[in-house]
Design a protein around this motif. Structure first.
Motif, short mmCIF file in Angstrom:
data_model
loop_
_atom_site.label_atom_id
_atom_site.label_comp_id
_atom_site.label_asym_id
_atom_site.label_seq_id
_atom_site.Cartn_x
_atom_site.Cartn_y
_atom_site.Cartn_z
N ILE A 32 0.85 -1.19 0.00
CA ILE A 32 0.00 0.00 0.00
C ILE A 32 0.89 1.24 0.00
O ILE A 32 1.74 1.40 0.87
CB ILE A 32 -0.92 0.02 1.24
CG1 ILE A 32 -1.76 -1.25 1.33
CG2 ILE A 32 -1.80 1.26 1.24
CD1 ILE A 32 -2.69 -1.50 0.18
N ALA A 33 0.68 2.13 -0.97
CA ALA A 33 1.47 3.36 -1.07
C ALA A 33 0.91 4.47 -0.19
O ALA A 33 1.64 5.37 0.22
CB ALA A 33 1.52 3.84 -2.52
N GLY A 34 -0.38 4.42 0.08
CA GLY A 34 -1.01 5.47 0.88
C GLY A 34 -2.52 5.30 0.85
O GLY A 34 -3.04 4.27 0.43
N VAL A 35 -3.20 6.34 1.32
CA VAL A 35 -4.66 6.35 1.34
C VAL A 35 -5.13 7.41 0.34
O VAL A 35 -4.70 8.56 0.41
CB VAL A 35 -5.19 6.67 2.75
CG1 VAL A 35 -6.70 6.80 2.75
CG2 VAL A 35 -4.75 5.60 3.73
N ARG A 36 -5.99 7.00 -0.59
CA ARG A 36 -6.53 7.94 -1.57
C ARG A 36 -7.79 8.57 -0.99
O ARG A 36 -8.69 7.87 -0.52
CB ARG A 36 -6.84 7.25 -2.89
CG ARG A 36 -7.44 8.21 -3.91
CD ARG A 36 -7.41 7.71 -5.35
NE ARG A 36 -6.03 7.77 -5.84
CZ ARG A 36 -5.26 6.70 -6.05
NH1 ARG A 36 -5.70 5.49 -5.82
NH2 ARG A 36 -4.03 6.83 -6.49
N ILE A 37 -7.85 9.90 -1.01
CA ILE A 37 -8.98 10.66 -0.50
C ILE A 37 -9.64 11.37 -1.67
O ILE A 37 -8.96 11.93 -2.53
CB ILE A 37 -8.53 11.73 0.52
CG1 ILE A 37 -7.68 11.13 1.64
CG2 ILE A 37 -9.72 12.51 1.07
CD1 ILE A 37 -8.41 10.26 2.61
N ALA A 57 0.55 5.93 -6.56
CA ALA A 57 0.01 7.25 -6.88
C ALA A 57 -0.33 7.31 -8.36
O ALA A 57 0.37 6.74 -9.20
CB ALA A 57 1.03 8.33 -6.53
N GLN A 58 -1.44 7.96 -8.68
CA GLN A 58 -1.82 8.21 -10.07
C GLN A 58 -1.07 9.47 -10.54
O GLN A 58 -0.66 10.30 -9.72
CB GLN A 58 -3.32 8.41 -10.18
CG GLN A 58 -4.13 7.20 -9.76
CD GLN A 58 -3.84 5.98 -10.61
OE1 GLN A 58 -3.79 6.06 -11.83
NE2 GLN A 58 -3.64 4.84 -9.97
N PRO A 59 -0.87 9.63 -11.83
CA PRO A 59 -0.06 10.75 -12.34
C PRO A 59 -0.47 12.14 -11.86
O PRO A 59 0.38 12.98 -11.64
CB PRO A 59 -0.21 10.64 -13.86
CG PRO A 59 -0.57 9.21 -14.10
CD PRO A 59 -1.34 8.75 -12.90
N HIS A 60 -1.75 12.38 -11.65
CA HIS A 60 -2.19 13.73 -11.28
C HIS A 60 -2.64 13.85 -9.82
O HIS A 60 -3.20 14.88 -9.44
CB HIS A 60 -3.30 14.19 -12.22
CG HIS A 60 -2.85 14.28 -13.64
ND1 HIS A 60 -1.98 15.24 -14.08
CD2 HIS A 60 -3.12 13.50 -14.71
CE1 HIS A 60 -1.74 15.06 -15.36
NE2 HIS A 60 -2.41 13.99 -15.77
N VAL A 69 2.23 9.87 7.33
CA VAL A 69 1.18 9.24 6.53
C VAL A 69 1.16 9.89 5.16
O VAL A 69 1.28 11.11 5.04
CB VAL A 69 -0.20 9.41 7.21
CG1 VAL A 69 -1.31 8.91 6.33
CG2 VAL A 69 -0.22 8.69 8.55
N LYS A 70 0.98 9.07 4.12
CA LYS A 70 0.88 9.60 2.76
C LYS A 70 -0.57 9.56 2.32
O LYS A 70 -1.19 8.50 2.28
CB LYS A 70 1.74 8.80 1.80
CG LYS A 70 1.77 9.40 0.39
CD LYS A 70 2.59 8.58 -0.57
CE LYS A 70 4.05 8.82 -0.32
NZ LYS A 70 4.91 8.20 -1.35
N LEU A 71 -1.10 10.74 1.99
CA LEU A 71 -2.44 10.86 1.43
C LEU A 71 -2.30 11.18 -0.05
O LEU A 71 -1.49 12.03 -0.43
CB LEU A 71 -3.22 11.99 2.11
CG LEU A 71 -3.45 11.88 3.61
CD1 LEU A 71 -4.18 13.12 4.11
CD2 LEU A 71 -4.21 10.62 3.96
N LEU A 72 -3.07 10.51 -0.87
CA LEU A 72 -3.10 10.76 -2.30
C LEU A 72 -4.46 11.37 -2.60
O LEU A 72 -5.48 10.70 -2.50
CB LEU A 72 -2.89 9.46 -3.07
CG LEU A 72 -1.64 8.68 -2.66
CD1 LEU A 72 -1.63 7.31 -3.30
CD2 LEU A 72 -0.39 9.45 -3.02
N ILE A 73 -4.47 12.66 -2.93
CA ILE A 73 -5.73 13.37 -3.12
C ILE A 73 -6.11 13.32 -4.59
O ILE A 73 -5.34 13.73 -5.46
CB ILE A 73 -5.60 14.85 -2.67
CG1 ILE A 73 -4.97 14.97 -1.28
CG2 ILE A 73 -6.96 15.54 -2.74
CD1 ILE A 73 -5.74 14.34 -0.16
#
Length: 127
Positions: A32-37, A57-60, A69-73
């Motif tokens: 798991i790379a992080g949590v996508r919000i 993570a997605q490109p954008h 903690v890593k959040l991917l928005i």
């Protein structure tokens, strides 16, 4: 030549939210790379928050690292989440993540959905 201003951090975590996310991620299956919000349309107030594990993570994606903690928005959610503080609350009958969002204009009675207005992005002070 004008110097670029640093971008504001989209979201922040309370200590309780960071601890809870770390605990949940430690129990997750796989890498798991992080949590996508994000936010999605739906519910009686119009929108609801989304959270899911992200393998990468997605490109954008807007990447926020706070308290380890890593959040991917989701890029479509950035303007709705700008300035939000994510907390984790435990009450007598429930426990869950709470979004303290300055862009929230109302919420439904059941607490499942919210009405959000995009942030203006204007951080300059007016006199």
């Amino acid at each position: 030549m004008a110097e670029a201003r640093p971008r504001p951090q989209v979201m922040k975590l309370t200590d309780a939210a960071a601890v809870r996310i770390k605990d949940v991620m430690a129990k997750a299956q796989g890498s798991i790379a992080g949590v996508r919000i994000g936010v999605k349309n739906g519910g009686c107030a119009g929108m609801s928050y989304t959270m899911e594990y992200a393998e990468s993570a997605q490109p954008h994606d807007e990447v926020v690292e706070d308290k380890g903690v890593k959040l991917l928005i989701d890029p479509k959610a950035v303007m709705f989440l700008l300035g939000t503080e994510m907390d984790f609350k435990i009450d007598k009958l429930s426990a869950g993540f709470v979004f303290n969002n300055p862009n929230q204009t109302s919420a439904c009675g059941c607490g499942e959905s919210v009405a959000l207005t995009p942030a203006s992005g204007d951080t300059a002070e007016t006199h």
